[in-house]
Design an enzyme around this catalytic site. Structure first.
Site, short mmCIF file in Angstrom:
data_model
loop_
_atom_site.label_atom_id
_atom_site.label_comp_id
_atom_site.label_asym_id
_atom_site.label_seq_id
_atom_site.Cartn_x
_atom_site.Cartn_y
_atom_site.Cartn_z
N LYS A 11 1.05 -1.21 0.15
CA LYS A 11 -0.01 -0.05 -0.08
C LYS A 11 0.87 1.15 0.00
CE LYS A 11 -3.38 -2.69 2.48
NZ LYS A 11 -4.86 -2.67 2.97
N HIS A 97 -8.69 -3.36 -6.05
CA HIS A 97 -8.78 -3.31 -4.82
C HIS A 97 -9.58 -2.67 -4.08
CE1 HIS A 97 -7.00 -2.99 -0.63
NE2 HIS A 97 -6.54 -4.03 -0.87
N GLU A 99 -9.64 -0.73 -1.66
CA GLU A 99 -9.57 0.99 -1.37
C GLU A 99 -9.37 1.71 -2.57
OE1 GLU A 99 -5.70 -0.12 0.54
OE2 GLU A 99 -6.92 -1.11 2.18
N GLY A 175 -7.70 -4.75 6.79
CA GLY A 175 -7.04 -3.98 7.74
C GLY A 175 -7.68 -3.92 8.98
C1 PEP Z 1 -5.05 -5.83 1.25
O1 PEP Z 1 -4.63 -4.83 1.55
O2 PEP Z 1 -5.34 -6.32 0.19
C2 PEP Z 1 -5.08 -6.80 2.55
C3 PEP Z 1 -5.65 -7.73 2.51
O3 PEP Z 1 -4.74 -6.05 3.74
P1 PEP Z 1 -4.57 -6.55 5.28
O4 PEP Z 1 -3.88 -7.68 5.05
O5 PEP Z 1 -3.68 -5.33 6.15
O6 PEP Z 1 -6.13 -6.66 5.82
#
Ligand code: PEP
Length: 254
Positions: A11, A97, A99, A175
């Protein structure tokens, strides 16, 4: 037999020196791993220098980007094209994704253009899909999976299952520290495969690697990967630390 695949999504974390240091540590720690394909997706500014480090270290770790634009070039300030990623040493690109979908309002039609552009350019798209908590609670998980897969892959023919990766990432698990149970991951990913079989054919669908993502940690990686439809793991927060990412990779044995 599909080879397990484990990826890290860094990220918007790590300065250039920090990213280089982490890449070096991963090369050293994971140099003996042959049972899994491993990839890391650092920020754009790191891809080129990390490709040089990986080459120097003779590492098999694959580099990916976290996003791209669907146009090949032009007046798109702030954007990066598939060819730019490839020329910097990237082989994979994360598309759709959560986000990007929820913070940057990307919809399936927009993501579809990116998947097409990535495939045309010879990048391996990692298409992310997954439901919100309120959608799961309303019993709409399968509907969301179906809509996102059909929309993001609309009109796209996959004849070679190695040309695409899918990540099921329930938004409520990303997250948050809340991981889907192995059964929840399996149920959703079995359904993903069913839709892929409807869209392509059963043999192709069986061979496409479907990753699980959402608060994967050393403590839960082993129980997730043994699920029959979990072919790999996509790791956010826990991929930012070499020791925890190494543990996850080493636990990713079927
Ligand atoms: C991601 O960003 O794709 C993700 C799975 O993040 P995290 O492992 O922090 O939940």
């Amino acid at each position: 037999m599909k080879k397990v695949i484990v990826g890290g999504n860094w990220k918007m974390n790590k300065t250039v020196p920090e990213a280089q240091a982490l890449a070096r540590q991963l090369c050293d720690r994971l140099s003996d791993v042959n049972f899994a394909d491993i990839f890391i997706c650092p920020p754009f500014v790191d891809i080129y220098s990390l490709s040089i480090i990986l080459r120097e270290k003779e590492s098999k770790i694959i580099l990916g980007a976290q996003n791209m634009h669907y146009e090949a070039k032009g007046a798109f300030t702030g954007e990066i094209s598939a060819d730019m990623i490839k020329s910097a040493g990237g082989k994979i690109v994360v598309l759709g994704h959560s986000e990007r979908r929820h913070i940057f309002n990307e919809n399936d039609e927009y993501i579809n253009r990116k998947v097409r552009a990535a495939l045309d350019a010879g990048l391996l798209p990692l298409l992310c899909i997954g439901e919100l908590l309120e959608e799961r609670e309303a019993g709409k998980t399968e509907e969301v999976i179906r809509t996102q897969l059909k929309g993001s892959l609309d009109g796209i023919k996959i004849e070679d299952p190695s040309k695409i990766l899918i990540a099921y990432e329930p938004v409520w698990a990303i997250g948050t520290g809340v991981t889907a149970t192995p059964e929840q991951a399996q149920d959703a990913q079995k359904f993903v495969r069913k839709i892929l079989a409807e869209m392509f054919d059963e043999n192709i669908a069986n061979e496409i690697r479907i990753l699980y993502g959402g608060s994967v940690k050393p403590a839960n990686a082993a129980s997730l990967i043994v699920q029959p439809d979990v072919d790999g793991l996509f790791v956010g927060g826990a991929s930012l630390d070499a020791e925890s990412f190494e543990k996850i990779v080493r636990d990713a044995i079927k």
